[in-house]
Design an enzyme around this catalytic site. Structure first.
Site, PDB file in Angstrom:
ATOM      1  N   ARG A  47     -30.132  50.294 -16.528  1.00  0.00           N
ATOM      2  CA  ARG A  47     -30.078  50.541 -15.090  1.00  0.00           C
ATOM      3  C   ARG A  47     -28.657  50.298 -14.563  1.00  0.00           C
ATOM      4  O   ARG A  47     -27.747  49.951 -15.327  1.00  0.00           O
ATOM      5  CB  ARG A  47     -31.070  49.622 -14.380  1.00  0.00           C
ATOM      6  N   GLY A  48     -28.498  50.413 -13.232  1.00  0.00           N
ATOM      7  CA  GLY A  48     -27.281  49.988 -12.533  1.00  0.00           C
ATOM      8  C   GLY A  48     -26.004  50.555 -13.116  1.00  0.00           C
ATOM      9  O   GLY A  48     -25.869  51.772 -13.301  1.00  0.00           O
ATOM     10  N   GLU A  49     -25.060  49.672 -13.406  1.00  0.00           N
ATOM     11  CA  GLU A  49     -23.751  50.136 -13.884  1.00  0.00           C
ATOM     12  C   GLU A  49     -23.377  49.533 -15.247  1.00  0.00           C
ATOM     13  O   GLU A  49     -23.085  50.241 -16.199  1.00  0.00           O
ATOM     14  CB  GLU A  49     -22.668  49.781 -12.846  1.00  0.00           C
ATOM     15  N   ASP A  50     -23.407  48.202 -15.339  1.00  0.00           N
ATOM     16  CA  ASP A  50     -22.877  47.621 -16.567  1.00  0.00           C
ATOM     17  C   ASP A  50     -23.791  47.880 -17.776  1.00  0.00           C
ATOM     18  O   ASP A  50     -23.309  48.237 -18.855  1.00  0.00           O
ATOM     19  CB  ASP A  50     -22.645  46.110 -16.390  1.00  0.00           C
ATOM     20  N   ASP A 102     -22.795  43.227 -10.086  1.00  0.00           N
ATOM     21  CA  ASP A 102     -21.495  42.877  -9.501  1.00  0.00           C
ATOM     22  C   ASP A 102     -20.846  41.767 -10.340  1.00  0.00           C
ATOM     23  O   ASP A 102     -19.690  41.872 -10.747  1.00  0.00           O
ATOM     24  CB  ASP A 102     -21.673  42.407  -8.044  1.00  0.00           C
TER      25      ASP A 102
HETATM   26  O1  TRH Z   1     -28.373  44.111 -12.282  1.00  0.00           O
HETATM   27  P1  TRH Z   1     -28.033  45.517 -11.983  1.00  0.00           P
HETATM   28  O2  TRH Z   1     -29.063  46.306 -11.319  1.00  0.00           O
HETATM   29  O3  TRH Z   1     -26.746  45.541 -11.144  1.00  0.00           O
HETATM   30  C1  TRH Z   1     -26.234  46.319 -10.168  1.00  0.00           C
HETATM   31  C2  TRH Z   1     -26.441  45.707  -8.844  1.00  0.00           C
HETATM   32  O4  TRH Z   1     -27.644  46.138  -8.283  1.00  0.00           O
HETATM   33  C3  TRH Z   1     -25.259  45.996  -8.016  1.00  0.00           C
HETATM   34  O5  TRH Z   1     -25.419  45.591  -6.683  1.00  0.00           O
HETATM   35  C4  TRH Z   1     -24.881  47.447  -8.099  1.00  0.00           C
HETATM   36  O6  TRH Z   1     -23.622  47.511  -7.535  1.00  0.00           O
HETATM   37  C5  TRH Z   1     -24.763  47.926  -9.527  1.00  0.00           C
HETATM   38  O7  TRH Z   1     -25.947  47.632 -10.229  1.00  0.00           O
HETATM   39  C6  TRH Z   1     -24.540  49.405  -9.616  1.00  0.00           C
HETATM   40  O8  TRH Z   1     -27.638  46.284 -13.347  1.00  0.00           O
HETATM   41  P2  TRH Z   1     -26.348  46.273 -14.270  1.00  0.00           P
HETATM   42  O9  TRH Z   1     -25.172  46.873 -13.557  1.00  0.00           O
HETATM   43  O10 TRH Z   1     -26.732  46.879 -15.502  1.00  0.00           O
HETATM   44  O11 TRH Z   1     -26.009  44.746 -14.517  1.00  0.00           O
HETATM   45  C7  TRH Z   1     -26.766  43.881 -15.296  1.00  0.00           C
HETATM   46  C8  TRH Z   1     -25.853  42.842 -15.905  1.00  0.00           C
HETATM   47  O12 TRH Z   1     -26.613  41.729 -16.363  1.00  0.00           O
HETATM   48  C9  TRH Z   1     -25.067  43.343 -17.097  1.00  0.00           C
HETATM   49  O13 TRH Z   1     -23.758  42.821 -17.089  1.00  0.00           O
HETATM   50  C10 TRH Z   1     -25.820  42.761 -18.291  1.00  0.00           C
HETATM   51  C11 TRH Z   1     -26.276  41.460 -17.703  1.00  0.00           C
HETATM   52  N1  TRH Z   1     -27.419  40.830 -18.379  1.00  0.00           N
HETATM   53  C12 TRH Z   1     -27.190  39.767 -19.261  1.00  0.00           C
HETATM   54  O14 TRH Z   1     -26.029  39.395 -19.486  1.00  0.00           O
HETATM   55  N2  TRH Z   1     -28.260  39.158 -19.858  1.00  0.00           N
HETATM   56  C13 TRH Z   1     -29.536  39.551 -19.648  1.00  0.00           C
HETATM   57  O15 TRH Z   1     -30.476  38.972 -20.248  1.00  0.00           O
HETATM   58  C14 TRH Z   1     -29.757  40.659 -18.759  1.00  0.00           C
HETATM   59  C15 TRH Z   1     -31.170  41.128 -18.512  1.00  0.00           C
HETATM   60  C16 TRH Z   1     -28.690  41.246 -18.143  1.00  0.00           C
END
Ligand code: TRH
Length: 357
Positions: free
Chosen positions: A255-258, A15
């Site tokens: 995983r997730g979205e971003d 998020d």
């Molecule tokens: O963390 P996520 O699983 O996020 C989500 C949430 O669960 C959320 O509630 C849900 O709505 C969404 O998924 C679908 O995975 P995501 O989306 O890949 O996000 C991780 C973020 O963290 C991404 O912007 C990259 C960032 N990140 C860093 O900047 N540095 C790091 O070292 C790591 C491990 C991640």
């Protein structure tokens, strides 16, 4: 143009990650004044350099970061973006409805490749009690959606990183000549089966784990040490550094979205550990995404989907899938690059959103 973005952190980093990326693009690329209202600045501070969550409001990369509660006493900007259907403070909603000219109110939704998204993208939704519309804006992977967030200098940075790749891997004590896999997944992912598959294959490999995968894989290593597996352990890095881990690797588990979006934009073969939902809704989403990429993956599609299903649904045949994955990697790499070109042709979500506004 002045922009407000509202971020309700439900769990993990996605998020905050999506909201921060959008806020940074509007601020750094377009020079717009952006206010980001967030209910969990602590989480945001883990992926944003220079943010002290205890000192809000503050300015980071031109973005004014506010505690969510500040919105109760603030005036809305010209564009108000709520993310993932988070409800804005009621007092703020009233101010949006009363302001003249009325701000454009957007709900930026979750990413999904399902067919129905195209029908809902950009539709207005009248507020149940106030005289104002909210517009649904869907990220997506087809022309009839809002596309994905792509920074203007992304591919230049990726190209520039190529010459630093070996040094980057060496800084984690990894041999850059070895096949390298980035691992960022949920704790429930079939890491034990994956580790077993790596041991059985017996080829030397680098792993770059993040988050929960680091502890789980280290424990597996302690229980079943294997000389062919090298670990490059790292802490959380700011979002602006995150892509380097993807660019340095040959295959990605995200995983997730971003991180899922970043993997697609990296042009590397990836396995998507999709956010688990009830009634296997996430499997339908995975399959819908699979149908979108099928034409690009051609012959290697079956391996892609089998691997992704075994990672998210049943890990029974993961060893066999991994064997096929490694074998078909050159084909999959080519497909991943064509898919990336397709995504780029949709334009960046930030530009598409501004055109819509
Ligand atoms: O963390 P996520 O699983 O996020 C989500 C949430 O669960 C959320 O509630 C849900 O709505 C969404 O998924 C679908 O995975 P995501 O989306 O890949 O996000 C991780 C973020 O963290 C991404 O912007 C990259 C960032 N990140 C860093 O900047 N540095 C790091 O070292 C790591 C491990 C991640």
């Amino acid at each position: 143009m002045t922009i407000d973005i509202f971020c309700d952190v439900i769990d993990n980093f996605g998020d905050a990650g999506v909201c921060w990326r959008l806020a940074s693009i509007f601020s750094c690329e377009h020079g717009f004044p952006v206010k980001l209202y967030i209910n969990d600045a602590e989480t945001l501070s883990k992926i944003t350099a220079g943010l002290d969550p205890k000192k809000l409001p503050c300015l980071v990369q031109g973005v004014e970061i506010h505690d969510w509660k500040d919105a109760e006493t603030s005036e809305p900007s010209q564009v108000v973006i709520e993310t993932f259907g988070c409800r804005l403070p009621i007092a703020f909603e009233h101010k949006i409805a009363a302001a003249r000219p009325q701000p454009i109110w957007i709900n930026l939704e979750y990413l999904s490749a399902e067919d129905w998204v195209e029908g809902y993208h950009s539709l207005p939704s009248p507020h149940p009690s106030l005289n104002v519309n909210k517009y649904y804006f869907f990220p997506g992977v087809t022309k009839k959606t809002g596309g994905l967030m792509i920074e203007k200098d992304l591919f230049i940075r990726q190209e520039r990183f190529a010459k630093d790749r070996n040094k980057f891997l060496e800084s984690f004590n990894l041999d850059p000549a070895l096949f390298t896999v980035f691992v960022f997944c949920y704790p429930g992912a079939p890491l034990a089966e994956f580790y077993k598959a790596l041991r059985q294959r017996g080829k030397e490999i680098n792993l770059l784990p993040k988050g929960a995968a680091t502890d789980i894989l280290s424990k597996l290593y302690e229980e079943h040490p294997s000389r062919n597996i090298q670990f490059g352990v790292s802490k959380m890095v700011p979002q602006s550094e995150f892509d380097k881990f993807l660019w340095a690797s040959d295959s990605l588990i995200i995983r997730g979205e971003d991180s899922f979006v970043r993997a697609q934009l990296s042009g590397k073969p990836f396995i998507w550990n999709i956010y688990p939902q009830t009634e296997e809704t996430h499997i339908k989403k995975l399959e819908a995404f699979g149908e979108r990429i099928r034409p690009y993956y051609g012959e290697s599609y079956q391996t892609w989907i089998d691997m992704n299903l075994s990672w998210n649904k049943s890990s029974r045949d993961l060893t066999c899938c991994w064997e096929r994955w490694c074998h078909e990697l050159p084909l999959m790499k080519e497909a991943a690059q064509h898919w990336r070109d397709h995504l780029v042709s949709l334009g960046s979500l930030a530009d598409n959103l501004l055109s819509f506004v």
